[in-house]
Design an enzyme around this catalytic site. Structure first.
Site, short mmCIF file in Angstrom:
data_model
loop_
_atom_site.label_atom_id
_atom_site.label_comp_id
_atom_site.label_asym_id
_atom_site.label_seq_id
_atom_site.Cartn_x
_atom_site.Cartn_y
_atom_site.Cartn_z
CG ASP A 285 -1.37 2.09 -3.30
OD1 ASP A 285 -0.67 1.89 -3.85
OD2 ASP A 285 -1.48 2.43 -2.03
CD GLU A 286 0.70 4.99 0.03
OE1 GLU A 286 0.07 5.24 1.32
OE2 GLU A 286 0.96 3.16 -0.09
CB ALA A 287 2.05 7.18 -8.12
#
Length: 532
Positions: A337-339
């Protein structure tokens, strides 16, 4: 003399009358008040059939395990450990047939209960819990705890009486995955603190403990191949505290303790983002070859492993190999996530290389739902953490993956995230997904939540507890209770039992039990708690 005898007899009759009107009535009233109806359990049982006579535990009660199964004996020992301090009874564990508390593993009528179901029958002579598998027997024991008076949870001897309402419960779970995630990276929690949380999860038939072991603020598992991950990357936490990490023996102890309570540990190493602790520990993992400083803030999305570098995949192979060897469960969570600092093309290329490594070491991939924007491997599971403000395209992407065979764990942030504030006055937690009161956390159906996703694609539900603002066990409990039991019920109970009006009454009855256990819970005004 005769008149004295008559007077004495009259006094005895009067005394007996007073006793009949007064002394026995009080225990009967206490017993009536203390005997919980069979349908007051959380999670709600699949089937309840009330009976007539209750069962009363006495100093002659034993715990019987017909057949003498080692697993049944261990569960019997666990139950005795719960009941002995408060009742003061010896509660010997025996393989002899007879009355009392009977824990029966296998036998007639248990095949249809599956791996985790149980049947509990209570009458004047015995309480019998039957199950096909040990996990079901253990879950039945948790139900028995709730049917006894709340004082049974205290660690000092209490007065009783110890009655269990008569009747039969037949119970099986709706979903195979009923999880809770604990973030030990933002703030580190000791083995003892994790064990305490495991015990609290087990009471509500949660069967997965997802441990978020790495993030920008800390790396929490010692690995032989890359030792600085723990010694340096684990040396701090949010706000700059001392941090900490688990040795391999520590991790094994957590896994073993969870397994004894029929929870499977799912370790998570978040990648390619949320990796500053690793990048700070080893300069070669950075594209520019320079290690950034350790990070103690709470921003997200700024870090990334270097996707083109070969050493990145050597690192990942080593990490997954060592953690897989420590983890008996089938799943390994790779985050994803949230890369935000990884380009889309690099993200897809990265996930295409990492998922086969997980399979190489005998595990099944779980990733946050952003994995569906790449190419989920066959059998992979996506954990959805979106919320009402998540865009339609992102939701559709997840639903499309589900239609193509990707299983889903549902953890909507504005329903299941236990670190969201209850309201604007909550002293702990965050509010980026909005305020999540107790009713909102409970009042949704996993089977129909994500439009376009087939109902049978839902593997289960999970309640994440992120710890940016949480430092102690009391903090964890304040945010988890009373919302955690509601998520557990969504995972266990048939959809037809889900009703807020009935649930809040059952939930309220849990309050005195939490008081007895020393759980520091939030006294939500939505719940009609008993007077203290």
């Amino acid at each position: 003399m005769r008149r004295r005898r008559m007077l004495f007899s009259l006094l005895l009759v009067a005394a007996a009358g007073m006793g009949a009107a007064g002394v026995p009535a009080a225990p009967r009233a206490q017993a009536a008040a203390a005997t919980a109806p069979l349908d007051r359990v959380v999670p709600a049982p699949a089937s309840v059939r009330p009976g007539d006579d209750p069962y009363t535990l006495t100093d002659r009660t034993g715990i019987r395990i017909p057949g003498g199964s080692a697993e049944a004996r261990r569960i019997a020992g666990y139950l005795a450990g719960v009941l002995r301090p408060s009742t003061g009874f010896a509660l010997p564990v025996t393989t002899r047939d007879g009355d009392g508390i009977v824990l029966r593993l296998g036998g007639r009528g248990t095949a249809g209960l599956g791996a985790e179901g149980y049947r509990l029958s209570s009458g004047s002579r015995a309480v019998t819990i039957s199950a096909a598998r040990p996990a079901g027997l253990f879950h039945g024991v948790q139900t028995l705890r709730q049917l006894l008076p709340t004082a049974v949870e205290r660690r000092t001897e209490q007065a009783g009486p110890w009655r269990v309402a008569g009747g039969t419960i037949a119970d099986t779970p709706r979903y195979a995955h009923r999880g809770a995630m604990l973030d030990v990276s933002r703030h580190f929690f000791t083995v003892a603190q994790v064990k305490r949380y495991i015990d609290e999860l087990a009471m509500y038939k949660v069967n997965r403990l997802h441990l978020h072991l790495s993030d920008d603020q800390g790396w929490r598992i010692a690995l032989k191949s890359w030792p600085r991950l723990a010694t340096y990357g684990g040396s701090t936490q949010v706000g700059g505290g001392p941090g900490g990490y688990y040795t391999k023996d520590d991790y094994r102890a957590i896994v073993r303790y969870a397994a004894d309570r029929y929870l499977t540990v799912v370790p998570e190493i978040d990648m390619p983002g949320h990796t500053n602790a690793a990048l700070a520990s080893y300069a070669e993992l950075n594209c520019n070859g320079q290690a950034p400083p350790l990070y103690t803030g709470t921003n997200v999305g700024f870090s990334s492993l270097c996707v083109p570098k070969k050493v990145t995949y050597d690192f990942i192979d080593d990490v997954i190999r060592e953690i897989a060897a420590l983890t008996p469960g089938r799943y390994l969570h790779i985050g994803g996530d949230e890369a935000h600092s990884t380009s889309h093309d690099d993200y897809v290329a990265f996930m295409d290389k990492v998922q086969p490594v997980v399979a190489k070491y005998g595990k099944t991939v779980i990733g946050w739902h952003q994995l569906t924007g790449a190419h989920p491997a066959k059998g992979a599971v996506a954990q959805y953490w979106g919320y009402d403000k998540t865009g339609a395209a992102e939701r559709a992407q997840v639903a499309d993956a589900a239609r193509n065979g990707t299983r889903l764990i549902l953890s909507p942030a504005d329903r299941a995230y236990l670190d969201m504030k209850y309201d604007k006055n909550t002293p702990l937690g965050l509010s980026w997904a909005g305020y999540v009161d107790v009713r909102r956390s409970y009042d949704w159906d996993p089977g129909s939540y994500l439009q376009g996703a087939p109902a049978d694609s839902v593997l289960g539900v999970e309640a994440p507890l992120w710890t940016e603002t949480l430092k102690t066990s009391a903090h964890l409990e304040y945010m988890a209770f009373p919302r955690l039991p509601g998520i557990a019920e969504l995972g266990w109970s048939p959809a037809g039992t889900h009703d807020w009006g009935a649930y809040k009454e059952r939930l309220a009855a849990q309050g005195p039990r939490w008081d007895a256990l020393g759980i520091d819970y939030y006294h939500s005004p939505e719940v009609p708690w008993p007077a203290r």
